[in-house]
Design a protein around this motif. Structure first.
Motif, PDB file in Angstrom:
ATOM      1  N   LEU A  55       0.819  -1.212   0.000  1.00 28.79           N
ATOM      2  CA  LEU A  55       0.000   0.000   0.000  1.00 28.79           C
ATOM      3  C   LEU A  55       0.855   1.265   0.000  1.00 28.79           C
ATOM      4  N   VAL A  56       1.971   1.228   0.714  1.00 24.79           N
ATOM      5  CA  VAL A  56       2.841   2.407   0.763  1.00 24.79           C
ATOM      6  C   VAL A  56       3.440   2.686  -0.619  1.00 24.79           C
ATOM      7  N   THR A  57       4.004   1.661  -1.241  1.00 27.66           N
ATOM      8  CA  THR A  57       4.609   1.869  -2.569  1.00 27.66           C
ATOM      9  C   THR A  57       3.551   2.080  -3.640  1.00 27.66           C
ATOM     10  N   LEU A  58       2.313   1.636  -3.384  1.00 19.26           N
ATOM     11  CA  LEU A  58       1.231   1.852  -4.339  1.00 19.26           C
ATOM     12  C   LEU A  58       0.898   3.339  -4.480  1.00 19.26           C
ATOM     13  N   MET A  59       1.276   4.153  -3.508  1.00 19.01           N
ATOM     14  CA  MET A  59       1.079   5.599  -3.627  1.00 19.01           C
ATOM     15  C   MET A  59       1.821   6.151  -4.844  1.00 19.01           C
ATOM     16  N   GLN A  60       3.058   5.675  -5.068  1.00 21.01           N
ATOM     17  CA  GLN A  60       3.815   6.105  -6.243  1.00 21.01           C
ATOM     18  C   GLN A  60       3.135   5.622  -7.513  1.00 21.01           C
ATOM     19  N   THR A  61       2.621   4.401  -7.467  1.00 24.07           N
ATOM     20  CA  THR A  61       1.939   3.849  -8.633  1.00 24.07           C
ATOM     21  C   THR A  61       0.679   4.647  -8.965  1.00 24.07           C
ATOM     22  N   MET A  62      -0.129   4.947  -7.965  1.00 25.34           N
ATOM     23  CA  MET A  62      -1.366   5.690  -8.201  1.00 25.34           C
ATOM     24  C   MET A  62      -1.094   7.111  -8.662  1.00 25.34           C
ATOM     25  N   SER A  63       0.045   7.651  -8.294  1.00 27.06           N
ATOM     26  CA  SER A  63       0.424   8.984  -8.747  1.00 27.06           C
ATOM     27  C   SER A  63       0.846   8.974 -10.215  1.00 27.06           C
ATOM     28  N   SER A  64       1.530   7.908 -10.635  1.00 25.36           N
ATOM     29  CA  SER A  64       2.077   7.838 -11.994  1.00 25.36           C
ATOM     30  C   SER A  64       1.123   7.230 -13.008  1.00 25.36           C
ATOM     31  N   LEU A  65       0.203   6.350 -12.553  1.00 20.10           N
ATOM     32  CA  LEU A  65      -0.655   5.615 -13.477  1.00 20.10           C
ATOM     33  C   LEU A  65      -1.520   6.513 -14.362  1.00 20.10           C
ATOM     34  N   PRO A  66      -2.133   7.604 -13.848  1.00 17.31           N
ATOM     35  CA  PRO A  66      -2.947   8.445 -14.736  1.00 17.31           C
ATOM     36  C   PRO A  66      -2.160   9.024 -15.902  1.00 17.31           C
ATOM     37  N   LEU A  67      -0.902   9.386 -15.681  1.00 14.13           N
ATOM     38  CA  LEU A  67      -0.093   9.873 -16.788  1.00 14.13           C
ATOM     39  C   LEU A  67       0.084   8.788 -17.841  1.00 14.13           C
TER      40      LEU A  67
END
Length: 539
Positions: A55-67
């Motif tokens: 969940l912690v590292t998923l923050m980076q994923t959720m930030s980058s995925l829309p781009l």
């Protein structure tokens, strides 16, 4: 092109003499500081809410995925409508989302799903902002100052990375994440005000031959598919981002595992940003004067790999901060070198869309990388993940020869205007087509092998700039007659091919024409394909 052009001096600070660029750059830096404050506060809040590394590292994923998902449509939109309005709309959306986070934090209603959802929504606003900023940048400063402007963009990012975590760390220690979220919202408000007051000059339109959005997206994908130089830059950028995100994505887990405080996390992130900032000021300009882009990239990648591996062995705060400081410098040098190479490979007519594809590759690599390193940590520990990532960076250096980025710096993509006017019996409409264009060459038999080698490069240009098929045929009755034929989807698309021709394209065409032995230029014909329907059956 043969040989290597000398590295260019950046002249970064002279770009600030451009008043429009200076105003937008300052606004962008302010917004960047607010964004980094938000990211730092949001990630640390997630650490306090859950023990899940995923969940912690998923923050980076959720930030980058829309781009990754939306940058290309956003880039196409930026080539069609008023870019200023696109950015303003995105900032208004970001302001509304941030207001929701402020309320949630103030009332203690934040949870992992809320943080992940808000991060994803803010990522959508970023997806519509970043390609548009890239297009505006090239439009405002021109090619001469583009390297300096991109360097200042990197400096702005690192000012944000240096100040944002530091401020966020103080606010987190004093009052929790609410104040950090609130200040981020104020930064969006600043962008809205600046852009609302800026009077952008009316863009030069191509009139009846302008592209529609769906066609613009297809064109950008085709351009990338048939551009080996761009592909090389994208491969190097994607691989570096995938492996090099590991230290930043895992840093909250490393800090928590060593029982350190939020202030320490802010200090480490600030050290990372300050290292990049000082590298942009004092290191990068000198490197560009002395070394090629490939040598700079190789050195920075090797250094980052060593530093990432070193971080996995350290426990002392100051030693960790020093390593992150140097890693920030290596990151800035690598990413700035790749960004300049990418922008140097994009002609103006496709710049926003190509910038979007570049962002998709980078942000997709960051998103997937953060998720992968989080999964590795879940099954082992951050130290092992850092060592594996360091090994991956070393592996990317083996690809340097096959995916060199220096050729991108040597392109001359200025419009050449060398395609002549048409002399036709009638002018088709823009939507009429497909269109078949043929060029007939007379080539001596002994020159045919060299001719086919030269025209293979021209084939790439035709397909890259609008053709959907291409072939070369030889006359069986007269083997010295060779005919190049390519198909274009519509007459309007063919007219855009005329506008897209660059100085580099002209050189490739001249290399083919060297082998044409006819007294006149190759004969060019244009045919409009007609649909005759089914042939009626005989009674």
């Amino acid at each position: 092109m043969s040989g290597q052009s000398p590295p260019q001096k950046t002249g970064a600070w002279s770009v600030l003499n451009n008043r429009t660029f200076r105003t937008l750059w300052i606004a962008n830096v302010a917004s960047g500081i607010g964004s980094v404050m938000h990211d730092t506060a949001a990630v640390w809040t997630m650490v306090t809410l859950t023990n899940s590394a995923t969940l912690v590292t998923l923050m980076q994923t959720m930030s980058s995925l829309p781009l990754f998902l939306l940058a290309l449509p956003a880039g196409a939109l930026a080539d069609i409508v008023d870019r200023r309005k696109v950015i303003i709309a995105a900032q208004i959306g970001a302001l509304a989302i941030t207001a929701m986070l402020v309320i949630g934090s103030w009332t203690d209603q934040l949870s992992p799903p809320v943080l992940l959802g808000a991060t994803f929504l803010l990522g959508i606003t970023v997806a519509f902002t970043m390609p548009t900023w890239q297009a505006l940048l090239a439009e405002i400063v021109g090619k001469k100052d583009l390297t300096g402007a991109l360097t200042l963009g990197s400096i702005g990012v690192n000012i944000s990375r240096a100040l944002g975590p530091m401020i966020a760390g103080v606010l987190l220690a004093a009052s929790g994440p609410t104040a950090a979220f609130l200040l981020n919202g104020v930064s969006f408000l600043g962008i809205i005000i600046v852009l609302s007051r800026w009077k952008r000059p009316a863009p030069v339109m191509t009139g009846a031959h302008s592209e529609r959005m769906l066609g613009a997206i297809v064109t950008s994908l085709r351009f990338t598919r048939h551009s080996p130089v761009i592909q090389a830059v994208l491969v190097r950028n994607g691989l570096f981002a995938f492996f090099a995100i590991a230290p930043v994505a895992l840093l909250p887990l490393i800090v928590r595992g060593k029982n350190l405080a939020a202030a320490d996390f802010g200090m480490f992130m600030s050290a990372y940003g300050i290292g990049g900032l000082l590298a942009a000021f004092f290191l990068l300009p000198g490197l560009r004067e002395k070394f090629s882009s490939d040598r700079i990239l190789a050195g920075a990648t090797l250094l980052f790999a060593v530093l990432a591996a070193s971080l996995s062995f350290l426990d002392h705060r100051l030693a960790m901060a020093a390593v992150l400081f140097a890693a920030g410098a290596a990151w800035l040098v690598s990413m700035s070198t790749l960004a300049v190479a990418a922008q140097s490979a994009f002609p103006n007519w496709v710049r926003a869309r190509s910038s979007a594809i570049h962002l998709i590759v980078v942000q997709g690599s960051l998103a997937v990388g953060a998720l992968v390193w989080g999964q590795v940590t879940s099954h082992s520990d951050p130290a092992l993940a850092l060592r594996i990532a360091a090994g991956g960076l070393i592996f990317t250096l083996m690809l340097a020869r096959g995916f060199a980025v220096q050729p991108a710096m040597q392109l001359d993509l200025a419009p050449s205007g060398h395609w002549g006017d048409h002399h036709l019996a009638f002018e088709p409409g823009d939507d009429d087509g497909p269109v078949v264009i043929s060029l007939e060459y007379r080539v001596k038999e002994e020159d045919i092998p060299s001719f086919t080698t030269a025209i293979a490069r021209l084939r790439t240009v035709r397909l890259r700039d609008g053709a959907f098929s291409w072939l070369l045929t030889q006359d069986l009755e007269d083997p010295t007659t060779l005919r190049e034929t390519f198909h274009v989807g519509s007459w309007g698309e063919h007219l855009r091919q005329h506008e897209r021709a660059t100085v580099d394209d002209r050189r490739i065409e001249e290399a083919v024409l060297v082998f044409h032995s006819g007294g006149e230029a190759p004969k060019i014909t244009h045919h409009l394909m007609k649909n005759v329907g089914k042939i009626p059956r005989s009674p």
